[in-house]
Design a protein around this motif. Structure first.
Motif, mmCIF file in Angstrom:
data_model
loop_
_atom_site.group_PDB
_atom_site.id
_atom_site.type_symbol
_atom_site.label_atom_id
_atom_site.label_comp_id
_atom_site.label_asym_id
_atom_site.label_seq_id
_atom_site.Cartn_x
_atom_site.Cartn_y
_atom_site.Cartn_z
ATOM 1 N N SER A 173 2.699 -9.657 -3.681
ATOM 2 C CA SER A 173 3.916 -8.895 -3.419
ATOM 3 C C SER A 173 3.778 -8.009 -2.183
ATOM 4 O O SER A 173 4.729 -7.844 -1.428
ATOM 5 C CB SER A 173 4.287 -8.035 -4.630
ATOM 6 O OG SER A 173 5.564 -7.474 -4.473
ATOM 7 N N GLU A 174 2.596 -7.468 -1.972
ATOM 8 C CA GLU A 174 2.397 -6.582 -0.817
ATOM 9 C C GLU A 174 1.575 -7.242 0.289
ATOM 10 O O GLU A 174 1.341 -6.638 1.336
ATOM 11 C CB GLU A 174 1.744 -5.280 -1.277
ATOM 12 C CG GLU A 174 2.590 -4.531 -2.306
ATOM 13 C CD GLU A 174 2.340 -3.039 -2.329
ATOM 14 O OE1 GLU A 174 1.562 -2.538 -1.509
ATOM 15 O OE2 GLU A 174 2.948 -2.369 -3.199
ATOM 16 N N THR A 216 6.167 -5.410 -12.943
ATOM 17 C CA THR A 216 7.171 -4.981 -11.960
ATOM 18 C C THR A 216 6.788 -3.631 -11.390
ATOM 19 O O THR A 216 6.474 -2.698 -12.134
ATOM 20 C CB THR A 216 8.568 -4.881 -12.613
ATOM 21 O OG1 THR A 216 8.874 -6.130 -13.242
ATOM 22 C CG2 THR A 216 9.631 -4.560 -11.573
ATOM 23 N N GLY A 236 8.853 -4.907 -6.334
ATOM 24 C CA GLY A 236 8.080 -6.140 -6.294
ATOM 25 C C GLY A 236 7.778 -6.577 -7.711
ATOM 26 O O GLY A 236 7.554 -5.743 -8.597
ATOM 27 N N GLN A 237 7.755 -7.888 -7.940
ATOM 28 C CA GLN A 237 7.546 -8.390 -9.290
ATOM 29 C C GLN A 237 6.700 -9.651 -9.243
ATOM 30 O O GLN A 237 6.907 -10.524 -8.395
ATOM 31 C CB GLN A 237 8.891 -8.683 -9.956
ATOM 32 C CG GLN A 237 8.800 -9.024 -11.432
ATOM 33 C CD GLN A 237 10.184 -9.183 -12.046
ATOM 34 O OE1 GLN A 237 10.943 -10.072 -11.663
ATOM 35 N NE2 GLN A 237 10.519 -8.332 -13.005
ATOM 36 N N TYR A 253 -0.743 -8.790 -7.986
ATOM 37 C CA TYR A 253 0.437 -8.122 -7.413
ATOM 38 C C TYR A 253 0.185 -7.736 -5.965
ATOM 39 O O TYR A 253 1.024 -7.982 -5.090
ATOM 40 C CB TYR A 253 0.807 -6.877 -8.232
ATOM 41 C CG TYR A 253 1.735 -5.970 -7.463
ATOM 42 C CD1 TYR A 253 3.093 -6.255 -7.356
ATOM 43 C CD2 TYR A 253 1.248 -4.858 -6.771
ATOM 44 C CE1 TYR A 253 3.946 -5.471 -6.592
ATOM 45 C CE2 TYR A 253 2.088 -4.058 -6.014
ATOM 46 C CZ TYR A 253 3.433 -4.370 -5.925
ATOM 47 O OH TYR A 253 4.264 -3.597 -5.157
#
Length: 294
Positions: A151-152, A118, A131-132, A147
């Protein structure tokens, strides 16, 4: 302080690259938490990855990464900011596992392969960005890579590595993050991927005396890069006696009174840096008054 992080653009500005030497930062964390070898590698990799993500932020913006797998080290918590100041905590620092099948420290075994990574970013807005993603590897480099992509939505490659001496001290620690920028050509991406596949561990290169600039040169064919910035990185905790006092005040009058009656004082210990703060009975009496006035 010899640790540093360099930021560069490469391959005709199609690729952004960060390279970090975090040896002293991870060594400081090892000393403060008295971590054993496998836990040192896990905490160190988490701190390196978080510092690399933090390098994408502006000065006082902050990032917190929590890695909670099903391995014996429990959860790992790391804070960093845009200035390269990082602090880390590992729930169970006394973990040392047998080497893995490659003869390396078994970070995957220590972290586990089931759980969540996370990321919370405090960018000065009303609410932090959170974001997780699930842990997909436990080696952490792959998990930070996952991640970034999921998430990004930034195609990236993150490499993090820590070498530990037989006496538990840190020999070398470092890493890199490569980001593919919009418009990058497929041949450039393929070139970078092939270089990463054959790149030795960054910590091994640093053990052999290579600088972040020299490692950057390994990542970029024909030295086609432009260094944008070089910044220092360090283990830095922002705890203070005043901040812990605020936490004591928030407990309320009754709880503070019980500290006075039962313990005749209080001791607060920072999770991140292990610094201890003492509060006498008279200190607590003053804090009780403040609590009563809130």
């Amino acid at each position: 302080m010899n640790d540093k992080l360099i930021k560069a653009l490469a391959y005709e500005n199609e690729i952004r690259i960060y390279v970090i030497d975090a040896t002293e930062m991870v060594a400081e964390a090892q000393k403060r938490h008295d971590t054993w070898a496998t836990a040192t590698a896990a905490l160190g990799r988490a701190m390196i990855g978080t510092t690399l993500l933090g390098a994408t932020l502006k000065g006082n913006d902050k990032i917190t990464v929590r890695i909670e797998g099903d391995g014996p080290v429990g959860y790992i918590l790391v804070d960093s900011n845009g200035k390269g100041q990082t602090k880390g905590y590992i729930h169970n620092p006394q973990v040392n596992l047998p080497l893995n099948e490659k003869g390396k420290l078994d970070v995957r075994g220590a972290v586990g392969t089931e759980g969540m990574l996370t990321v919370s970013k405090d960018l000065g807005m009303k609410k932090p960005f959170v974001g997780q993603v699930p842990i997909i590897s436990g080696e952490l480099g792959e998990d930070f890579t996952y991640y970034m992509a999921n998430s990004e939505q930034v195609p990236s490659a993150v490499g993090v590595s820590v070498l530990v001496n037989p006496d538990e001290t840190v020999k070398a620690a470092g890493g890199f993050m490569i980001q593919v920028l919009p418009g990058a050509k497929e041949e450039t991406i393929a070139k970078i991927e092939s270089i990463i596949e054959t790149l030795p561990l960054v910590s091994t290169l640093m053990e052999n005396g290579e600088t972040p600039e020299e490692i950057l040169g390994r990542l970029v064919e024909n030295k086609d890069y432009n260094i944008l910035e070089t910044t220092g990185v360090e283990f830095e905790c922002d705890c203070s006696k005043e901040r812990f006092a605020d936490a004591i005040i928030s407990l309320g009058v009754d709880e503070i009174q019980s500290m006075i009656d039962e313990d005749h004082g209080a001791e607060a210990v920072c999770h991140f840096c292990r610094t201890k703060y003492q509060y006498t009975e008279s200190d607590l009496e003053e804090l009780k008054v403040e609590a009563a006035n809130q």
